[in-house]
Motif scaffolding. Structure first.
Motif, PDB file in Angstrom:
ATOM      1  N   GLN A 145      41.330  56.367  40.106  1.00  0.00           N
ATOM      2  CA  GLN A 145      40.835  57.042  41.301  1.00  0.00           C
ATOM      3  C   GLN A 145      40.579  58.521  41.011  1.00  0.00           C
ATOM      4  O   GLN A 145      39.571  59.083  41.450  1.00  0.00           O
ATOM      5  N   ARG A 176      50.199  50.651  39.053  1.00  0.00           N
ATOM      6  CA  ARG A 176      50.086  51.754  40.021  1.00  0.00           C
ATOM      7  C   ARG A 176      49.577  53.023  39.334  1.00  0.00           C
ATOM      8  O   ARG A 176      48.744  53.739  39.887  1.00  0.00           O
ATOM      9  N   ASN A 211      48.033  44.809  40.233  1.00  0.00           N
ATOM     10  CA  ASN A 211      49.057  45.340  41.136  1.00  0.00           C
ATOM     11  C   ASN A 211      49.380  44.364  42.257  1.00  0.00           C
ATOM     12  O   ASN A 211      50.522  44.258  42.694  1.00  0.00           O
ATOM     13  N   ARG A 212      48.354  43.622  42.720  1.00  0.00           N
ATOM     14  CA  ARG A 212      48.602  42.623  43.765  1.00  0.00           C
ATOM     15  C   ARG A 212      49.455  41.475  43.229  1.00  0.00           C
ATOM     16  O   ARG A 212      50.308  40.944  43.938  1.00  0.00           O
ATOM     17  N   ASP A 251      41.213  41.562  52.222  1.00  0.00           N
ATOM     18  CA  ASP A 251      41.457  41.092  50.860  1.00  0.00           C
ATOM     19  C   ASP A 251      41.264  39.575  50.803  1.00  0.00           C
ATOM     20  O   ASP A 251      42.099  38.808  51.288  1.00  0.00           O
ATOM     21  N   ILE A 300      45.867  52.644  38.771  1.00  0.00           N
ATOM     22  CA  ILE A 300      45.095  52.882  40.000  1.00  0.00           C
ATOM     23  C   ILE A 300      44.937  54.383  40.235  1.00  0.00           C
ATOM     24  O   ILE A 300      43.847  54.876  40.531  1.00  0.00           O
ATOM     25  N   LEU A 359      39.385  50.162  37.966  1.00  0.00           N
ATOM     26  CA  LEU A 359      40.143  50.227  39.217  1.00  0.00           C
ATOM     27  C   LEU A 359      40.276  48.850  39.855  1.00  0.00           C
ATOM     28  O   LEU A 359      41.342  48.489  40.379  1.00  0.00           O
ATOM     29  N   TYR A 378      42.967  47.013  37.846  1.00  0.00           N
ATOM     30  CA  TYR A 378      44.296  47.584  38.103  1.00  0.00           C
ATOM     31  C   TYR A 378      44.803  47.104  39.468  1.00  0.00           C
ATOM     32  O   TYR A 378      45.971  46.752  39.617  1.00  0.00           O
ATOM     33  N   HIS A 379      43.924  47.085  40.469  1.00  0.00           N
ATOM     34  CA  HIS A 379      44.304  46.612  41.806  1.00  0.00           C
ATOM     35  C   HIS A 379      44.692  45.137  41.751  1.00  0.00           C
ATOM     36  O   HIS A 379      45.680  44.715  42.382  1.00  0.00           O
ATOM     37  N   ARG A 380      43.915  44.355  41.023  1.00  0.00           N
ATOM     38  CA  ARG A 380      44.196  42.918  40.941  1.00  0.00           C
ATOM     39  C   ARG A 380      45.560  42.681  40.302  1.00  0.00           C
ATOM     40  O   ARG A 380      46.357  41.863  40.775  1.00  0.00           O
ATOM     41  N   GLU A 401      43.402  43.887  55.926  1.00  0.00           N
ATOM     42  CA  GLU A 401      43.141  44.570  54.661  1.00  0.00           C
ATOM     43  C   GLU A 401      41.768  44.220  54.112  1.00  0.00           C
ATOM     44  O   GLU A 401      41.178  44.975  53.336  1.00  0.00           O
TER      45      GLU A 401
END
Length: 438
Positions: free
Chosen positions: A87, A80, A70-71, A390, A83, A63, A66-68, A388
């Motif tokens: 989850q 997406r 996606n950013r 971040d 993620i 996760l 995947y987030h990294r 956020e």
């Protein structure tokens, strides 16, 4: 290829995919991590690392990556989807987040640091309830097990039948390996796979997802012919898979064929026909952008925008404006990119989305030598990144502000911001950013 260019990141990702197909997750992870050595922002390497971690059952670490990804590349749907499935897998393992209390005595950036350090031998120190830390052997009825294992169910039934043959179980192979050990290891492997697939996508979730997918494209209460619904869902999945699998040309051709087919259908057959056509134009535009066909990509995304406005779909309008801005920026038409993205600002929903949007607008203003506007948007981006929490985007926004201040000849504030950015780069172990700032 790797003998000629030992550290070629594209070759490493390709070999990592092969290892993953063979079930060799250890070597797959090594190659994925090696592809990120020279470039921590290499999106294909990030995605492959996330996929490998997911396959290994390390859903939390998957996760993170995947987030990294996606950013860095929010236009790619594969991140997406990653993620969402991570989850869901985590919730399937430990239950609803409200029922689990997580304890972390470190700074939150510890997660990013741990995931990035390749030689670390420890897992993320998250304390779960005791009942979650023990693997429980669940007894499933044959129907459930058959659904989980699919074609492999017959193999497991055969192995279990062999266990009842006592004479066979007491025998050994020519290499001296007991047949019983081979049979038991086979059953154990299939049990482990079914357990993983249960976590990844439980039976109830598969049924529910299928229904939701049908409802997404069928909005009226009258049910379309089953084959039409299946064709739409399968086609969209294939298009996304081809694009995320480094085959943009095939993805584009597939989307164009589906678009032509759907345009020939009536509104009765496809009630939300205009929305679907817009979605396909978006997919075509993304594939064309990957292939470097910028003018064609721009026209496709403009068609998506037109369909979204005709059908009064705010989310689709936001998506189209986002993509049009990206194409303009890639073409070097920074003022058009700014105009497009500024139109999207009221539609941005999350702090993270605003962070990225403000940052990109600020970068365009910097390219246009409008340093004051660049500084203002950099500060807005930083504020959203703070909301956020971040750190990575705090770093990018701080650097943007400092660059704008240098152009404005505000050298003292610029130095202070570069120092802040350097601290954040050290915090997330971004060596490339540290070198650039120094």
């Amino acid at each position: 290829a790797l003998k000629l260019r030992a550290a070629d990141k594209h070759c490493l990702v390709a070999r990592s995919k092969c290892y993953l197909k063979l079930g060799d997750t250890e070597n797959s992870l090594k190659d994925a991590e090696a592809s990120l050595q020279s470039d921590k922002t290499f999106s294909k390497g990030l995605y492959q690392k996330a996929e490998t971690l997911y396959t290994m059952g390390d859903f939390e670490f998957a996760l993170v990556f995947y987030h990294r990804g996606n950013r860095l590349r929010p236009e790619l749907q594969k991140f997406r989807l990653g993620i969402e499935k991570s989850q869901e897998a985590i919730i399937n393992c430990i239950g609803s987040p409200s029922s689990v209390k997580l304890e972390s005595k470190e700074d939150l950036c510890f997660i990013s640091r741990q995931a990035e350090v390749k030689k670390a031998n420890q897992k993320l120190p998250i304390k779960l309830p005791k009942e979650c830390t023990r693997k429980q052997k669940t007894v499933r009825n044959p129907k459930t097990e058959r659904q989980l294992l699919g074609e492999l169910y017959a193999d497991k039934a055969y192995l279990e039948k062999l266990l009842k043959d006592k004479d066979l179980m007491e025998s050994s192979t020519k290499q001296g390996i007991k047949v019983a050990d081979l049979v038991l290891s086979g059953i154990s492997y299939l049990d482990a796979r079914s357990e993983f697939w249960q976590q990844q996508k439980p039976i109830y979730a598969r049924v529910r997802e299928r229904k939701l997918r049908q409802q997404r494209w069928i909005r009226d209460k009258k049910q379309k012919p089953a084959e039409v619904g299946r064709y739409i869902v399968k086609s969209m999945e294939d298009i996304d898979m081809l694009l995320s699998g480094d085959a943009p040309e095939e993805s584009c051709k597939k989307a164009e064929r589906v678009l032509k087919t759907i345009q020939g259908w009536s509104d009765d057959e496809v009630p939300n026909k205009n929305e679907l056509i817009g979605n396909l134009y978006s997919c075509i535009g993304n594939a064309q952008l990957e292939m470097g066909r910028l003018e064609a990509a721009l026209q496709s995304h403009k068609m998506d925008l037109e369909c979204a406005r005709q059908s009064n779909l705010p989310d689709a309008v936001s998506r189209a404006l986002d993509n049009i801005g990206r194409v303009y920026a890639r073409m070097g038409k920074f003022q058009q990119a700014v105009d497009t993205w500024e139109e999207k600002i009221p539609m941005a929903k999350s702090s993270l989305e605003k962070t990225w949007l403000f940052h990109e607008i600020g970068q365009c203003y910097l390219e246009l030598n409008k340093a004051e506007a660049a500084q203002n948007y950099g500060q807005k981006s930083l504020q959203s990144a703070d909301e956020e929490g971040d750190v990575e985007w705090q770093l990018h926004a701080t650097v943007l502000v400092a660059q704008a201040q240098v152009k404005l000849k505000n050298y003292q504030p610029a130095i202070m911001n570069f120092e802040k950015a350097l601290e954040k780069a050290k915090l997330i172990h971004d060596e490339a950013a540290q070198k650039a700032i120094i």
